[in-house]
Each structure stands twice: as structure tokens, then as C-alpha cells.
Design an enzyme around this catalytic site. Structure first.
Site, PDB file in Angstrom:
ATOM      1  N   TYR A  63     -13.217  17.068  -6.789  1.00 42.25           N
ATOM      2  CA  TYR A  63     -12.697  16.357  -7.966  1.00 42.25           C
ATOM      3  C   TYR A  63     -13.444  16.889  -9.182  1.00 42.25           C
ATOM      4  O   TYR A  63     -14.614  16.606  -9.396  1.00 42.25           O
ATOM      5  CB  TYR A  63     -12.905  14.843  -7.838  1.00 42.25           C
ATOM      6  CG  TYR A  63     -12.172  14.212  -6.668  1.00 42.25           C
ATOM      7  CD1 TYR A  63     -11.073  14.835  -6.077  1.00 42.25           C
ATOM      8  CD2 TYR A  63     -12.564  12.987  -6.152  1.00 42.25           C
ATOM      9  CE1 TYR A  63     -10.406  14.257  -5.012  1.00 42.25           C
ATOM     10  CE2 TYR A  63     -11.897  12.393  -5.091  1.00 42.25           C
ATOM     11  CZ  TYR A  63     -10.822  13.048  -4.529  1.00 42.25           C
ATOM     12  OH  TYR A  63     -10.161  12.467  -3.470  1.00 42.25           O
ATOM     13  N   PHE A 213      -3.973   6.656  -2.453  1.00 42.17           N
ATOM     14  CA  PHE A 213      -2.829   6.244  -3.276  1.00 42.17           C
ATOM     15  C   PHE A 213      -2.423   4.791  -2.969  1.00 42.17           C
ATOM     16  O   PHE A 213      -1.215   4.503  -2.817  1.00 42.17           O
ATOM     17  CB  PHE A 213      -1.620   7.170  -3.079  1.00 42.17           C
ATOM     18  CG  PHE A 213      -1.809   8.593  -3.558  1.00 42.17           C
ATOM     19  CD1 PHE A 213      -2.774   8.924  -4.499  1.00 42.17           C
ATOM     20  CD2 PHE A 213      -0.997   9.609  -3.079  1.00 42.17           C
ATOM     21  CE1 PHE A 213      -2.935  10.236  -4.941  1.00 42.17           C
ATOM     22  CE2 PHE A 213      -1.139  10.928  -3.515  1.00 42.17           C
ATOM     23  CZ  PHE A 213      -2.114  11.236  -4.446  1.00 42.17           C
ATOM     24  N   GLY A 216      -0.041   3.831  -5.448  1.00 42.84           N
ATOM     25  CA  GLY A 216       1.007   4.824  -5.708  1.00 42.84           C
ATOM     26  C   GLY A 216       0.466   6.125  -6.264  1.00 42.84           C
ATOM     27  O   GLY A 216       1.223   7.073  -6.459  1.00 42.84           O
ATOM     28  N   GLY A 217      -0.830   6.189  -6.571  1.00 40.35           N
ATOM     29  CA  GLY A 217      -1.439   7.437  -7.039  1.00 40.35           C
ATOM     30  C   GLY A 217      -0.837   7.907  -8.341  1.00 40.35           C
ATOM     31  O   GLY A 217      -0.771   7.159  -9.322  1.00 40.35           O
ATOM     32  N   THR A 219       2.157   8.413  -9.034  1.00 40.93           N
ATOM     33  CA  THR A 219       3.427   7.730  -9.326  1.00 40.93           C
ATOM     34  C   THR A 219       3.225   6.243  -9.074  1.00 40.93           C
ATOM     35  O   THR A 219       3.514   5.751  -7.986  1.00 40.93           O
ATOM     36  CB  THR A 219       4.546   8.262  -8.392  1.00 40.93           C
ATOM     37  OG1 THR A 219       4.443   9.678  -8.310  1.00 40.93           O
ATOM     38  CG2 THR A 219       5.920   7.868  -8.883  1.00 40.93           C
ATOM     39  N   PRO A 220       2.683   5.519 -10.062  1.00 40.93           N
ATOM     40  CA  PRO A 220       2.325   4.114  -9.824  1.00 40.93           C
ATOM     41  C   PRO A 220       3.483   3.302  -9.242  1.00 40.93           C
ATOM     42  O   PRO A 220       4.652   3.514  -9.583  1.00 40.93           O
ATOM     43  CB  PRO A 220       1.938   3.620 -11.223  1.00 40.93           C
ATOM     44  CG  PRO A 220       1.515   4.852 -11.957  1.00 40.93           C
ATOM     45  CD  PRO A 220       2.350   5.977 -11.406  1.00 40.93           C
ATOM     46  N   LEU A 221       3.145   2.401  -8.327  1.00 40.31           N
ATOM     47  CA  LEU A 221       4.148   1.592  -7.633  1.00 40.31           C
ATOM     48  C   LEU A 221       4.990   0.798  -8.622  1.00 40.31           C
ATOM     49  O   LEU A 221       4.468   0.240  -9.588  1.00 40.31           O
ATOM     50  CB  LEU A 221       3.434   0.602  -6.702  1.00 40.31           C
ATOM     51  CG  LEU A 221       2.681   1.203  -5.525  1.00 40.31           C
ATOM     52  CD1 LEU A 221       1.808   0.141  -4.870  1.00 40.31           C
ATOM     53  CD2 LEU A 221       3.661   1.802  -4.527  1.00 40.31           C
TER      54      LEU A 221
HETATM   55  N1  LIG Z   1      -7.932  12.084   0.948  1.00 46.96           N
HETATM   56  C1  LIG Z   1      -7.094  12.461   0.022  1.00 46.96           C
HETATM   57  O1  LIG Z   1      -6.378  13.431   0.156  1.00 46.96           O
HETATM   58  C2  LIG Z   1      -7.007  11.675  -1.249  1.00 46.96           C
HETATM   59  C3  LIG Z   1      -5.945  11.912  -2.130  1.00 46.96           C
HETATM   60  C4  LIG Z   1      -5.875  11.153  -3.279  1.00 46.96           C
HETATM   61  C5  LIG Z   1      -6.824  10.195  -3.542  1.00 46.96           C
HETATM   62  N2  LIG Z   1      -7.861   9.993  -2.671  1.00 46.96           N
HETATM   63  C6  LIG Z   1      -8.865   8.939  -2.909  1.00 46.96           C
HETATM   64  O2  LIG Z   1      -8.171   7.712  -2.980  1.00 46.96           O
HETATM   65  C7  LIG Z   1      -8.535   7.031  -4.190  1.00 46.96           C
HETATM   66  C8  LIG Z   1      -7.370   6.206  -4.667  1.00 46.96           C
HETATM   67  O3  LIG Z   1      -6.280   7.037  -5.003  1.00 46.96           O
HETATM   68  P1  LIG Z   1      -5.850   7.359  -6.496  1.00 46.96           P
HETATM   69  O4  LIG Z   1      -6.938   6.978  -7.437  1.00 46.96           O
HETATM   70  O5  LIG Z   1      -5.370   8.750  -6.523  1.00 46.96           O
HETATM   71  O6  LIG Z   1      -4.561   6.482  -6.664  1.00 46.96           O
HETATM   72  P2  LIG Z   1      -4.303   4.896  -6.792  1.00 46.96           P
HETATM   73  O7  LIG Z   1      -5.554   4.129  -6.552  1.00 46.96           O
HETATM   74  O8  LIG Z   1      -3.111   4.607  -5.981  1.00 46.96           O
HETATM   75  O9  LIG Z   1      -3.838   4.769  -8.284  1.00 46.96           O
HETATM   76  C9  LIG Z   1      -4.581   5.222  -9.362  1.00 46.96           C
HETATM   77  C10 LIG Z   1      -3.661   5.202 -10.580  1.00 46.96           C
HETATM   78  O10 LIG Z   1      -3.291   3.849 -10.857  1.00 46.96           O
HETATM   79  C11 LIG Z   1      -3.765   3.469 -12.141  1.00 46.96           C
HETATM   80  N3  LIG Z   1      -4.285   2.106 -12.006  1.00 46.96           N
HETATM   81  C12 LIG Z   1      -5.384   1.701 -11.316  1.00 46.96           C
HETATM   82  N4  LIG Z   1      -5.511   0.363 -11.377  1.00 46.96           N
HETATM   83  C13 LIG Z   1      -4.466  -0.088 -12.098  1.00 46.96           C
HETATM   84  C14 LIG Z   1      -4.049  -1.369 -12.507  1.00 46.96           C
HETATM   85  N5  LIG Z   1      -4.738  -2.465 -12.163  1.00 46.96           N
HETATM   86  N6  LIG Z   1      -2.911  -1.478 -13.251  1.00 46.96           N
HETATM   87  C15 LIG Z   1      -2.206  -0.376 -13.596  1.00 46.96           C
HETATM   88  N7  LIG Z   1      -2.560   0.878 -13.249  1.00 46.96           N
HETATM   89  C16 LIG Z   1      -3.677   1.020 -12.498  1.00 46.96           C
HETATM   90  C17 LIG Z   1      -4.823   4.462 -12.526  1.00 46.96           C
HETATM   91  O11 LIG Z   1      -4.845   4.663 -13.911  1.00 46.96           O
HETATM   92  P3  LIG Z   1      -6.084   4.186 -14.817  1.00 46.96           P
HETATM   93  O12 LIG Z   1      -7.175   5.179 -14.621  1.00 46.96           O
HETATM   94  O13 LIG Z   1      -5.512   4.177 -16.184  1.00 46.96           O
HETATM   95  O14 LIG Z   1      -6.457   2.820 -14.348  1.00 46.96           O
HETATM   96  C18 LIG Z   1      -4.339   5.720 -11.810  1.00 46.96           C
HETATM   97  O15 LIG Z   1      -3.353   6.374 -12.596  1.00 46.96           O
HETATM   98  C19 LIG Z   1      -8.925   8.160  -5.129  1.00 46.96           C
HETATM   99  O16 LIG Z   1      -9.687   7.694  -6.222  1.00 46.96           O
HETATM  100  C20 LIG Z   1      -9.645   9.100  -4.195  1.00 46.96           C
HETATM  101  O17 LIG Z   1     -10.994   8.677  -4.044  1.00 46.96           O
HETATM  102  C21 LIG Z   1      -7.943  10.713  -1.536  1.00 46.96           C
END
Ligand SMILES: NC(=O)c1ccc[n+]([C@@H]2O[C@H](COP(=O)([O-])OP(=O)(O)OC[C@H]3O[C@@H](n4cnc5c(N)ncnc54)[C@H](OP(=O)(O)O)[C@@H]3O)[C@@H](O)[C@H]2O)c1
Length: 292
Positions: A63, A213, A216-217, A219-221
């Protein structure tokens, strides 16, 4: 004041962590590449997460690359004894921000060394072997060779526990015959339910399942049912999505990602949200209607 202990706890390796944790990927720059737009807020988010009781942070040296781990170190080092930092190896970023497999023995060894150096640790608590798989999601194929390298690094004392990421149920079973696996981190959320069978498999009920995700990662849900239930419970759709995951199975650990203090607070407050049975039934239908 919200108490994230209400979300429960589950073993991760030989530690027990709260089920609401934090994913650090959003702390890097756009496209998970380069520095964040607001480094001070990134540090504040990490410090507030830990001050609020988060004891499980997910990260990777790819990252940024290196950016997220260095921010974690700046914000939180020396780490409190109860904090479990989980990282992942298996990819390398190109200069164009691309994600490329990096699975040779030298790649894996240097990835572990990079994580140790950038996080400021002598041993990594949990390392997920991240399989690059297909364009979207996992693909069948042997993982014995890289897993054996990671198991060697574990024997050398650089890694305490091993997890897997972006894997199929077959790969999970094959891996468990080679080395103890403490967690599986795959793409899963209320609308993306490909892993329902894996989550419901009694053979894996004792290991942590950590959905990436969860919101939704990239693409937010978005769903009418999610919004309707949220309105009824005086919550936000994202809180409902997290509460649904907490209810889905006791071994699910959450790592929602955010770069915002407001969203962090909102997400951690999901630990307090009780979903009535009829709301769960309505929410369950979201995944059933979109599952492929
Ligand atoms: N193993 C893998 O391949 C892999 C792949 C992807 C991710 N990951 C891990 O999984 C974790 C979670 O995934 P992710 O961060 O990609 O996706 P996520 O948690 O599904 O969503 C993050 C997205 O949602 C927004 N968000 C977060 N809280 C919110 C809320 N309360 N209301 C509205 N929007 C909100 C964030 O924007 P803001 O910053 O504006 O809040 C960001 O755009 C990552 O941080 C990473 O550590 C692992």
C-alpha cells in the site's frame, strides 16, 4: 461513548482480538499509490482507532508502496502489547501503480524484511500470503511453493502466524495440510457472497474469516434494502452492512477502511447495532439477488 467490545471477540493466531478492527489501505494516496492527501489526518485516524479499542489493524507494504506501514509506525510505534498488526505479501507495485505478482522465494523474503523494517518490528504477528489469482477474485492453482517459503520464514522466527488472501476453498484446504492457517482474507460483503460456502464450512469455523471490501471497497455498497433498514434503525447504511457481517458468522473479523475520522467513528459504532430478525432476512436477500 460507543464500546467496540459489544461487537465481540475472536481468536487470531494465539491472540484474541475484537471483531471490529481497522483496514489501513485507505491511508495511502489515490489508487493506493503514493502519499496520502492529508498525512496528519491519517495519523489521527490510526491513533483514534487504537484509543477507541481497536486491537487489529490490517496493512501491507504494497500500500503506497511502503507508505501505509510507515504511517502506522509513525502513529503507533512503540505498539501496545495487545495490538495485532496483520500484513500481506505476494505482490509488488509497478511504477505505474500496477499490482504485480511477486511470489519467488526472494520476493517473499524481501517482502517480509520490508514489512519488518517499515513497521519497526522484529517479528510479524500474522502474514497473509496474497494470491494474485484472476483479474477479479481467486483462481484455482497450486500455492504450495510460496506457502512453503512463508512457512520457512515462520520457522526462522520472522513470522508468528500465517494467513491466506484471495483464495479458493480448495486452496484453503491444501494450505492447511502444509502449515497452520489462522485467517482467510477474501472479498466478501452483504452484496458479494461468493464465499458463503467457505464461511459456512464447519472445517474452517475455527479460523478467522476477514472480509476485504466489507463496505464495497472502490464501489461503495448501495441498496434500497440497506438504506431502508438503516433508516428504520436510525443508523447509516454502512453501519448496517457492518452489523450484518458481525451477525453473519462468529469468526468474521471486520477491517473496514477509511481515511476519515467521521467514518471511523461511524464504523466502530456499528458494534452497538442490533439487527432484528426481519431486518436480517431483508438484508440476506441483497446477496441472494446479486450472487452469481
Ligand atoms: N487482501 C486483499 O486483497 C485486500 C484488498 C482490498 C483491501 N484489503 C484490506 O481490507 C480493508 C478494507 O477494504 P477497503 O478499505 O478497500 O474497502 P471498504 O472498507 O469496503 O471501503 C472503504 C471505502 O469506503 C469508504 N467508507 C468507509 N467508511 C465509510 C462510511 N462510514 N460511510 C461512507 N463511506 C465510508 C472509504 O472512504 P473514506 O476514506 O472517505 O472513508 C473507502 O472509499 C483495506 O483497508 C485493506 O486493509 C485487502
Amino acid at each position: 461513548m460507543n464500546d467496540i467490545r459489544n461487537g465481540g471477540a475472536f481468536p487470531l493466531g494465539d491472540r484474541v482480538v475484537k471483531r471490529l478492527g481497522y483496514g489501513a489501505m485507505q491511508l495511502a494516496g489515490p489508487g493506493v499509490f503514493g502519499p496520502p492527501k492529508d498525512r496528519d489526518t491519517a495519523i489521527a485516524v490510526l491513533r483514534e482507532a487504537v484509543a477507541s479499542g481497536v486491537d487489529h489493524i490490517d496493512t501491507s507494504d504494497f500500500y503506497g508502496p511502503h507508505v501505509t506501514n510507515r504511517i502506522i509506525r509513525e502513529a503507533l510505534h512503540p505498539y501496545s502489547d495487545d495490538l495485532v498488526i496483520v500484513t500481506k505479501i505476494g505482490a509488488r507495485r509497478g511504477p505505474d501503480a500496477s499490482w504485480n505478482p511477486a511470489m519467488s522465494p526472494d520476493d517473499l523474503k524481501s517482502a517480509v524484511e520490508d514489512n519488518l523494517r517499515n513497521l519497526g518490528l522484529d517479528v510479524l504477528e500474522v502474514v497473509n500470503l496474497r494470491i494474485m489469482g484472476a483479474v477479479h477474485g481467486p483462481a484455482e492453482g497450486p500455492i504450495e511453493a510460496p506457502l512453503t517459503v512463508l512457512a520457512d520464514l515462520q520457522r526462522q522466527g520472522l513470522v508468528r502466524h500465517i494467513g491466506l488472501s484471495n483464495v479458493t476453498p480448495k486452496q484453503v484446504a491444501a494450505a492447511r495440510a502444509i502449515a497452520p492457517i489462522v485467517c482467510v482474507q477474501n472479498h466478501y460483503n452483504i452484496a458479494h457472497r461468493d464465499d458463503d460456502v467457505l464461511i459456512d464450512d464447519p472445517a474452517t469455523a475455527g479460523i478467522a474469516y476477514v472480509p476485504f471490501f466489507p463496505l464495497g471497497g472502490f464501489t461503495p455498497l448501495q441498496s434500497t434494502a440497506l438504506s431502508d433498514v438503516a433508516k428504520r434503525l436510525d443508523a447509516t447504511p454502512m453501519q448496517v452492512a457492518l452489523a450484518w457481517l458481525l451477525k453473519r458468522a462468529p469468526n468474521i473479523l471486520l477491517i473496514p477502511g477509511t481515511s476519515s475520522l467521521g467514518h471511523l467513528r461511524e464504523n466502530l459504532a456499528a458494534a452497538e447495532l442490533e439487527l432484528p430478525a426481519d431486518a436480517v432476512a431483508r438484508l440476506d436477500a441483497i446477496g441472494k439477488s446479486t450472487a452469481q
